[in-house]
Design a protein around this motif. Sequence first.
Motif, PDB file in Angstrom:
ATOM      1  N   UNK A  49       0.804  -1.224   0.000  1.00 46.94           N
ATOM      2  CA  UNK A  49       0.000   0.000   0.000  1.00 46.94           C
ATOM      3  C   UNK A  49       0.835   1.271   0.000  1.00 46.94           C
ATOM      4  N   UNK A  50       2.128   1.171  -0.232  1.00 44.21           N
ATOM      5  CA  UNK A  50       3.003   2.346  -0.204  1.00 44.21           C
ATOM      6  C   UNK A  50       2.671   3.320  -1.327  1.00 44.21           C
ATOM      7  N   UNK A  51       2.887   4.597  -1.033  1.00 40.54           N
ATOM      8  CA  UNK A  51       2.785   5.661  -2.033  1.00 40.54           C
ATOM      9  C   UNK A  51       4.200   6.168  -2.288  1.00 40.54           C
ATOM     10  N   UNK A  52       4.582   6.261  -3.556  1.00 40.62           N
ATOM     11  CA  UNK A  52       5.923   6.702  -3.926  1.00 40.62           C
ATOM     12  C   UNK A  52       5.789   8.012  -4.695  1.00 40.62           C
ATOM     13  N   UNK A  53       6.454   9.051  -4.199  1.00 40.24           N
ATOM     14  CA  UNK A  53       6.444  10.355  -4.864  1.00 40.24           C
ATOM     15  C   UNK A  53       7.818  10.600  -5.468  1.00 40.24           C
ATOM     16  N   UNK A  54       7.847  11.178  -6.673  1.00 45.26           N
ATOM     17  CA  UNK A  54       9.094  11.418  -7.389  1.00 45.26           C
ATOM     18  C   UNK A  54       9.307  12.907  -7.626  1.00 45.26           C
ATOM     19  N   UNK A  55      10.567  13.308  -7.650  1.00 41.05           N
ATOM     20  CA  UNK A  55      10.966  14.672  -8.006  1.00 41.05           C
ATOM     21  C   UNK A  55      12.152  14.572  -8.949  1.00 41.05           C
ATOM     22  N   UNK A  56      12.015  15.153 -10.141  1.00 39.52           N
ATOM     23  CA  UNK A  56      13.082  15.084 -11.141  1.00 39.52           C
ATOM     24  C   UNK A  56      14.302  15.890 -10.687  1.00 39.52           C
ATOM     25  N   UNK A  57      15.479  15.369 -10.978  1.00 42.33           N
ATOM     26  CA  UNK A  57      16.714  16.071 -10.650  1.00 42.33           C
ATOM     27  C   UNK A  57      17.128  17.039 -11.755  1.00 42.33           C
ATOM     28  N   UNK A  58      16.428  17.002 -12.904  1.00 41.84           N
ATOM     29  CA  UNK A  58      16.721  17.919 -14.002  1.00 41.84           C
ATOM     30  C   UNK A  58      15.423  18.253 -14.742  1.00 41.84           C
ATOM     31  N   UNK A  59      15.443  19.339 -15.496  1.00 44.51           N
ATOM     32  CA  UNK A  59      14.253  19.770 -16.229  1.00 44.51           C
ATOM     33  C   UNK A  59      13.974  18.849 -17.410  1.00 44.51           C
ATOM     34  N   UNK A  60      12.721  18.792 -17.810  1.00 42.79           N
ATOM     35  CA  UNK A  60      12.342  18.070 -19.016  1.00 42.79           C
ATOM     36  C   UNK A  60      12.118  16.583 -18.850  1.00 42.79           C
ATOM     37  N   UNK A  61      12.158  16.072 -17.633  1.00 45.57           N
ATOM     38  CA  UNK A  61      11.962  14.637 -17.423  1.00 45.57           C
ATOM     39  C   UNK A  61      10.472  14.304 -17.426  1.00 45.57           C
ATOM     40  N   UNK A  62      10.124  13.152 -17.985  1.00 48.41           N
ATOM     41  CA  UNK A  62       8.752  12.673 -17.936  1.00 48.41           C
ATOM     42  C   UNK A  62       8.448  12.197 -16.524  1.00 48.41           C
ATOM     43  N   UNK A  63       7.176  12.197 -16.158  1.00 45.81           N
ATOM     44  CA  UNK A  63       6.766  11.773 -14.828  1.00 45.81           C
ATOM     45  C   UNK A  63       6.707  10.248 -14.752  1.00 45.81           C
ATOM     46  N   UNK A  64       7.426   9.627 -13.809  1.00 49.16           N
ATOM     47  CA  UNK A  64       7.335   8.171 -13.639  1.00 49.16           C
ATOM     48  C   UNK A  64       6.016   7.791 -12.972  1.00 49.16           C
ATOM     49  N   UNK A  65       5.647   6.523 -13.101  1.00 55.47           N
ATOM     50  CA  UNK A  65       4.407   6.042 -12.500  1.00 55.47           C
ATOM     51  C   UNK A  65       4.644   4.635 -11.946  1.00 55.47           C
ATOM     52  N   UNK A  66       3.828   4.278 -10.950  1.00 55.05           N
ATOM     53  CA  UNK A  66       3.954   2.981 -10.301  1.00 55.05           C
ATOM     54  C   UNK A  66       3.144   1.937 -11.063  1.00 55.05           C
ATOM     55  N   UNK A  67       3.814   0.863 -11.478  1.00 54.35           N
ATOM     56  CA  UNK A  67       3.161  -0.240 -12.177  1.00 54.35           C
ATOM     57  C   UNK A  67       2.648  -1.262 -11.173  1.00 54.35           C
TER      58      UNK A  67
END
Length: 92
Positions: A49-67
């Motif tokens: 049930x974990x929620x994972x939040x992402x923050x890009x380290x550089x501009x222009x990166x696509x948003x990842x998603x949890x499969x």
Amino acid sequence: MYRKLSNTATQREIAEVVNRILDGGINSIGEIRLYPGVNELLNERLGYDSVILFSAKSAGAFLPYTVSREKGKASIGYDGENNSDFYYVIFG
């Protein structure tokens, strides 16, 4: 790494950990390099049930998603054309 309290922790040890949390210093953070497609994130703090939040380290990166998620592991999808580095935080 992170600090985990034992069952016999002193009041001072408990106060240090709680104060760190109140100051925003949680133990469930990390960094990952994502490649196009599905990537594996291994972390002992992950659960079903974990929620994972992402923050890009550089501009222009696509948003990842949890499969998918399971104990200690998550599959992360990334639709970008190039490799990108991210910070992440796990809740739950």
